[in-house]
Design a protein around this motif. Structure first.
Motif, mmCIF file in Angstrom:
data_model
loop_
_atom_site.group_PDB
_atom_site.id
_atom_site.type_symbol
_atom_site.label_atom_id
_atom_site.label_comp_id
_atom_site.label_asym_id
_atom_site.label_seq_id
_atom_site.Cartn_x
_atom_site.Cartn_y
_atom_site.Cartn_z
ATOM 1 N N ARG A 19 0.842 -1.208 0.000
ATOM 2 C CA ARG A 19 0.000 0.000 0.000
ATOM 3 C C ARG A 19 0.873 1.254 0.000
ATOM 4 O O ARG A 19 0.590 2.221 -0.704
ATOM 5 N N GLN A 20 1.934 1.215 0.769
ATOM 6 C CA GLN A 20 2.833 2.371 0.835
ATOM 7 C C GLN A 20 3.464 2.634 -0.533
ATOM 8 O O GLN A 20 3.553 3.782 -0.972
ATOM 9 N N GLU A 21 3.889 1.584 -1.212
ATOM 10 C CA GLU A 21 4.463 1.734 -2.562
ATOM 11 C C GLU A 21 3.423 2.285 -3.528
ATOM 12 O O GLU A 21 3.720 3.155 -4.343
ATOM 13 N N ARG A 24 2.940 5.878 -2.945
ATOM 14 C CA ARG A 24 4.100 6.625 -3.463
ATOM 15 C C ARG A 24 3.943 6.876 -4.957
ATOM 16 O O ARG A 24 4.144 7.987 -5.442
ATOM 17 N N GLY A 48 2.856 4.521 8.263
ATOM 18 C CA GLY A 48 3.745 4.705 7.116
ATOM 19 C C GLY A 48 3.000 5.018 5.832
ATOM 20 O O GLY A 48 3.466 5.806 5.000
ATOM 21 N N VAL A 49 1.837 4.415 5.661
ATOM 22 C CA VAL A 49 1.027 4.672 4.465
ATOM 23 C C VAL A 49 0.513 6.112 4.504
ATOM 24 O O VAL A 49 0.541 6.821 3.496
ATOM 25 N N GLN A 52 3.397 8.473 3.741
ATOM 26 C CA GLN A 52 3.709 8.471 2.315
ATOM 27 C C GLN A 52 2.632 9.208 1.533
ATOM 28 O O GLN A 52 2.917 9.910 0.561
ATOM 29 N N SER A 53 1.391 9.067 1.954
ATOM 30 C CA SER A 53 0.304 9.786 1.311
ATOM 31 C C SER A 53 0.524 11.291 1.429
ATOM 32 O O SER A 53 0.314 12.041 0.473
#
Length: 135
Positions: A19-21, A24, A48-49, A52-53
């Motif tokens: 999800r984080q990728e 990104r 972390g998500v 990153q968002s």
């Protein structure tokens, strides 16, 4: 020979990483702005998500990021790590003149700076206030 099945924690780490990728990559697509805003505001999303968002949204729509980051950073019910990241981004990466000119926001940051229930947020708030022009 089969690999051992993944445990629940390991599956969650993989899902969060994916999800984080994905978030990104959304930073390259203007049509993703609304989705990124929703993810950044979603208190149930992984830290972390959400961070990153915020970075992706800051890239796409700096003004929208600033408005949302101001809300999150002064919300005592939000994740302290996300709050601290938002404050730090506003201090170091935002339009600092505009951030400091927002007296209502600066007043809220002043309150946050003395709230030791979230010490890392309070410290970043104090840092932001110390960097204020003419302080």
């Amino acid at each position: 020979r089969r690999a051992a099945p993944l445990g629940q924690r390991q599956r969650r780490i993989l899902v969060v990483g994916a999800r984080q990728e994905a978030v990104r990559f959304m930073g390259s697509y203007p049509d993703a702005q609304t989705t990124l805003e929703g993810i950044l505001r979603d208190k149930s999303e992984a830290t972390g998500v959400r961070q990153q968002s915020g970075a992706s949204l800051r890239n796409l729509a700096p003004d929208r990021f600033e408005a949302i980051a101001k809300e999150i950073s002064t919300d005592p019910t939000d994740d302290p790590e996300v709050r601290a990241a938002c404050l730090s981004a506003l201090q170091h990466l935002g339009d600092t003149a505009r951030v400091y000119a927002d007296t209502e926001f600066v007043d809220r940051v002043q309150e946050v700076s003395s709230d030791e229930s979230a010490p890392q947020v309070a410290q970043v708030a104090r840092d932001l206030l110390e960097q204020r022009p003419n302080s």
